[in-house]
Design a protein around this motif. Structure first.
Motif, PDB file in Angstrom:
ATOM      1  N   ARG A 145       0.805  -1.218   0.000  1.00  0.00           N
ATOM      2  CA  ARG A 145       0.000   0.000   0.000  1.00  0.00           C
ATOM      3  C   ARG A 145       0.838   1.268   0.000  1.00  0.00           C
ATOM      4  NH1 ARG A 145      -2.585   0.125   5.009  1.00  0.00           N
ATOM      5  NH2 ARG A 145      -3.834   1.880   4.218  1.00  0.00           N
ATOM      6  N   GLY A 146       2.116   1.200   0.468  1.00  0.00           N
ATOM      7  CA  GLY A 146       2.916   2.398   0.459  1.00  0.00           C
ATOM      8  C   GLY A 146       3.983   2.417   1.539  1.00  0.00           C
ATOM      9  N   LYS A 147       4.340   3.616   1.952  1.00  0.00           N
ATOM     10  CA  LYS A 147       5.435   3.864   2.896  1.00  0.00           C
ATOM     11  C   LYS A 147       4.895   4.012   4.319  1.00  0.00           C
ATOM     12  CE  LYS A 147       8.276   7.784   4.347  1.00  0.00           C
ATOM     13  NZ  LYS A 147       8.408   9.242   4.225  1.00  0.00           N
ATOM     14  N   HIS A 148       5.595   3.361   5.254  1.00  0.00           N
ATOM     15  CA  HIS A 148       5.282   3.495   6.677  1.00  0.00           C
ATOM     16  C   HIS A 148       6.555   3.950   7.396  1.00  0.00           C
ATOM     17  CE1 HIS A 148       1.546   0.933   6.300  1.00  0.00           C
ATOM     18  NE2 HIS A 148       2.234   0.516   5.239  1.00  0.00           N
ATOM     19  N   TRP A 149       6.403   4.823   8.354  1.00  0.00           N
ATOM     20  CA  TRP A 149       7.550   5.225   9.156  1.00  0.00           C
ATOM     21  C   TRP A 149       7.096   5.654  10.541  1.00  0.00           C
ATOM     22  CZ3 TRP A 149       5.084   8.423   5.833  1.00  0.00           C
ATOM     23  CH2 TRP A 149       4.955   9.784   6.144  1.00  0.00           C
ATOM     24  N   LYS A 150       8.038   5.557  11.488  1.00  0.00           N
ATOM     25  CA  LYS A 150       7.715   5.843  12.890  1.00  0.00           C
ATOM     26  C   LYS A 150       8.957   6.405  13.567  1.00  0.00           C
ATOM     27  CE  LYS A 150       6.038   3.604  17.127  1.00  0.00           C
ATOM     28  NZ  LYS A 150       5.599   2.320  17.727  1.00  0.00           N
ATOM     29  N   GLY A 151       8.755   7.434  14.424  1.00  0.00           N
ATOM     30  CA  GLY A 151       9.872   8.014  15.157  1.00  0.00           C
ATOM     31  C   GLY A 151       9.579   9.449  15.531  1.00  0.00           C
ATOM     32  N   GLY A 152      10.623  10.174  15.867  1.00  0.00           N
ATOM     33  CA  GLY A 152      10.442  11.560  16.269  1.00  0.00           C
ATOM     34  C   GLY A 152      10.140  11.683  17.743  1.00  0.00           C
ATOM     35  N   ALA A 153       9.833  12.900  18.156  1.00  0.00           N
ATOM     36  CA  ALA A 153       9.582  13.171  19.564  1.00  0.00           C
ATOM     37  C   ALA A 153       8.342  12.443  20.077  1.00  0.00           C
ATOM     38  CB  ALA A 153       9.422  14.680  19.778  1.00  0.00           C
ATOM     39  N   ASP A 154       7.292  12.366  19.235  1.00  0.00           N
ATOM     40  CA  ASP A 154       6.060  11.719  19.693  1.00  0.00           C
ATOM     41  C   ASP A 154       6.030  10.228  19.391  1.00  0.00           C
ATOM     42  OD1 ASP A 154       5.864  11.883  16.966  1.00  0.00           O
ATOM     43  OD2 ASP A 154       4.224  13.339  16.959  1.00  0.00           O
ATOM     44  N   GLY A 155       6.881   9.751  18.499  1.00  0.00           N
ATOM     45  CA  GLY A 155       6.937   8.327  18.181  1.00  0.00           C
ATOM     46  C   GLY A 155       5.709   7.804  17.478  1.00  0.00           C
ATOM     47  N   LEU A 156       4.973   8.661  16.768  1.00  0.00           N
ATOM     48  CA  LEU A 156       3.756   8.230  16.089  1.00  0.00           C
ATOM     49  C   LEU A 156       4.083   7.494  14.794  1.00  0.00           C
ATOM     50  CD1 LEU A 156       1.499  11.409  16.532  1.00  0.00           C
ATOM     51  CD2 LEU A 156       1.458   9.282  17.859  1.00  0.00           C
ATOM     52  N   GLU A 157       3.234   6.530  14.458  1.00  0.00           N
ATOM     53  CA  GLU A 157       3.362   5.818  13.190  1.00  0.00           C
ATOM     54  C   GLU A 157       2.660   6.617  12.097  1.00  0.00           C
ATOM     55  OE1 GLU A 157       1.791   1.678  11.182  1.00  0.00           O
ATOM     56  OE2 GLU A 157       2.448   1.654  13.282  1.00  0.00           O
ATOM     57  N   GLN A 158       3.312   6.795  10.940  1.00  0.00           N
ATOM     58  CA  GLN A 158       2.751   7.565   9.832  1.00  0.00           C
ATOM     59  C   GLN A 158       2.731   6.711   8.564  1.00  0.00           C
ATOM     60  OE1 GLN A 158       4.066  11.852   9.825  1.00  0.00           O
ATOM     61  NE2 GLN A 158       5.659  11.091  11.226  1.00  0.00           N
ATOM     62  N   PHE A 159       1.936   7.160   7.604  1.00  0.00           N
ATOM     63  CA  PHE A 159       1.738   6.359   6.396  1.00  0.00           C
ATOM     64  C   PHE A 159       1.524   7.276   5.204  1.00  0.00           C
ATOM     65  CE2 PHE A 159      -1.487   4.390   3.555  1.00  0.00           C
ATOM     66  CZ  PHE A 159      -0.691   3.410   3.009  1.00  0.00           C
ATOM     67  N   ARG A 160       2.149   6.901   4.059  1.00  0.00           N
ATOM     68  CA  ARG A 160       1.929   7.604   2.792  1.00  0.00           C
ATOM     69  C   ARG A 160       1.577   6.565   1.743  1.00  0.00           C
ATOM     70  NH1 ARG A 160       3.372  12.505   0.172  1.00  0.00           N
ATOM     71  NH2 ARG A 160       1.965  12.559  -1.628  1.00  0.00           N
ATOM     72  N   SER A 161       0.365   6.669   1.177  1.00  0.00           N
ATOM     73  CA  SER A 161      -0.158   5.646   0.268  1.00  0.00           C
ATOM     74  C   SER A 161       0.337   5.850  -1.160  1.00  0.00           C
ATOM     75  CB  SER A 161      -1.691   5.669   0.292  1.00  0.00           C
ATOM     76  OG  SER A 161      -2.209   4.771  -0.664  1.00  0.00           O
ATOM     77  N   VAL A 162       0.474   4.731  -1.873  1.00  0.00           N
ATOM     78  CA  VAL A 162       0.734   4.785  -3.317  1.00  0.00           C
ATOM     79  C   VAL A 162      -0.461   4.251  -4.102  1.00  0.00           C
ATOM     80  CG1 VAL A 162       3.231   4.551  -3.055  1.00  0.00           C
ATOM     81  CG2 VAL A 162       1.835   2.501  -3.276  1.00  0.00           C
ATOM     82  N   THR A 163      -1.546   3.967  -3.377  1.00  0.00           N
ATOM     83  CA  THR A 163      -2.728   3.387  -4.033  1.00  0.00           C
ATOM     84  C   THR A 163      -3.973   4.254  -3.904  1.00  0.00           C
ATOM     85  OG1 THR A 163      -3.293   2.131  -2.028  1.00  0.00           O
ATOM     86  CG2 THR A 163      -1.853   1.056  -3.649  1.00  0.00           C
ATOM     87  N   ASP A 164      -3.885   5.418  -3.259  1.00  0.00           N
ATOM     88  CA  ASP A 164      -5.079   6.232  -3.044  1.00  0.00           C
ATOM     89  C   ASP A 164      -5.362   7.186  -4.199  1.00  0.00           C
ATOM     90  OD1 ASP A 164      -3.044   8.037  -2.748  1.00  0.00           O
ATOM     91  OD2 ASP A 164      -3.508   8.596  -0.679  1.00  0.00           O
ATOM     92  N   GLY A 165      -4.560   7.136  -5.265  1.00  0.00           N
ATOM     93  CA  GLY A 165      -4.789   7.993  -6.422  1.00  0.00           C
ATOM     94  C   GLY A 165      -4.116   9.342  -6.350  1.00  0.00           C
ATOM     95  N   ASN A 166      -3.447   9.648  -5.254  1.00  0.00           N
ATOM     96  CA  ASN A 166      -2.781  10.948  -5.128  1.00  0.00           C
ATOM     97  C   ASN A 166      -1.373  10.963  -5.714  1.00  0.00           C
ATOM     98  OD1 ASN A 166      -4.954  12.225  -3.753  1.00  0.00           O
ATOM     99  ND2 ASN A 166      -4.316  11.227  -1.825  1.00  0.00           N
ATOM    100  N   ILE A 167      -0.900   9.818  -6.153  1.00  0.00           N
ATOM    101  CA  ILE A 167       0.433   9.714  -6.744  1.00  0.00           C
ATOM    102  C   ILE A 167       0.312   9.156  -8.153  1.00  0.00           C
ATOM    103  CG2 ILE A 167       2.654   8.485  -6.609  1.00  0.00           C
ATOM    104  CD1 ILE A 167       2.523   8.691  -3.627  1.00  0.00           C
ATOM    105  N   ASP A 168       0.926   9.839  -9.105  1.00  0.00           N
ATOM    106  CA  ASP A 168       0.901   9.414 -10.497  1.00  0.00           C
ATOM    107  C   ASP A 168       2.119   8.531 -10.756  1.00  0.00           C
ATOM    108  OD1 ASP A 168       0.672   9.050 -13.178  1.00  0.00           O
ATOM    109  OD2 ASP A 168       0.871  11.168 -13.732  1.00  0.00           O
TER     110      ASP A 168
END
Length: 243
Positions: free
Chosen positions: A138-161
């Motif tokens: 589905r895309g890129k996942h990453w986690k870290g930083g001061a809050d340690g939250l998990e984040q996600f960037r999709s390659v299947t939601d149509g926002n990336i050509d």
């Protein structure tokens, strides 16, 4: 004095004893002089100087002979002189290893970019101290930083050509990451700041070469930087402004 012939053997022996006593007394009265140490040293130094001069003459004669031989060779060129050099042979096929592409920092130090690393879906990669990155279909996942939250960037939601080369860029302090996509020939991604300093990124992709992947890098400081995507031949494919 010589003993009389008829003196007998006892007289001859007595005469020998008298001679030995006289010789011993004479030797005892002789005082030996000091050893000629200075003369011996001077003689040794003279011999060493003569040997050094001889070696120097031999060396000069050897150099002269070598120069004369070189002059003779220069006047009589080798039979192969003047012939054209054989054409260079270009290696083809898998036997010729590829030449790594080299980029340079602002200080002029060469940097060879690391090849794209293939990872399994969901495989966690320690991208930097306190930062973890992983990929899924589905895309890129990453986690870290001061809050340690998990984040996600999709390659299947149509926002990336995915049909054209481009990249995304997320900057969080000195940690930078993003997607690269639209090419199966990604060569490298690098950060660049306003002063021209570059920082090479590491690239991740899933098995099978899906035409997209993830990049990440740690900048030397929090100066705003942009991101650039290059292909395998070093051509610039896409660029993102500083963030």
């Amino acid at each position: 004095m010589t003993p009389a012939p008829d003196a007998g053997p006892d007289a001859a022996e007595a005469w020998d004893d008298l001679l030995r006593a006289e010789f011993a007394r004479a030797a005892h009265d002789v005082t030996p002089g000091p050893a000629p140490v200075a003369a011996v040293v001077r003689a040794g130094r003279a011999r060493r100087r003569r040997r050094t001069v001889a070696l120097s003459v031999l060396a000069v004669l050897g150099v002269s002979a070598a120069v004369a031989a070189g002059t003779a060779l220069a006047g009589d060129p080798h039979p192969a002189a003047g012939l054209a050099a054989p054409p260079a042979v270009t290696a083809t096929g898998s036997s010729a290893p590829p030449v790594p592409r080299v980029s340079r920092t602002s200080a002029g130090e060469p940097r060879v970019p690391a090849p794209v690393r293939t990872v399994a879906a969901g495989e966690r990669v320690a991208a930097a101290p306190g930062w973890t990155v992983w990929l899924t279909e589905r895309g890129k996942h990453w986690k870290g930083g001061a809050d340690g939250l998990e984040q996600f960037r999709s390659v299947t939601d149509g926002n990336i050509d995915l049909s054209r080369p481009d990249l995304s860029h997320q900057g969080e302090g000195t940690f930078h990451s993003g997607l690269y996509y639209g090419t199966r020939d990604a060569g490298r991604v690098e950060l660049v700041d306003a002063r021209g300093r570059t920082t090479p990124a590491r690239l991740l992709q899933l098995p099978g070469g899906p035409g997209w992947g993830v990049w990440y890098a740690v900048a030397p400081d929090e100066t705003p930087v942009g991101a650039r995507l290059y292909d395998g031949a070093g051509r610039l494919l896409a660029e993102q402004p500083p963030v």
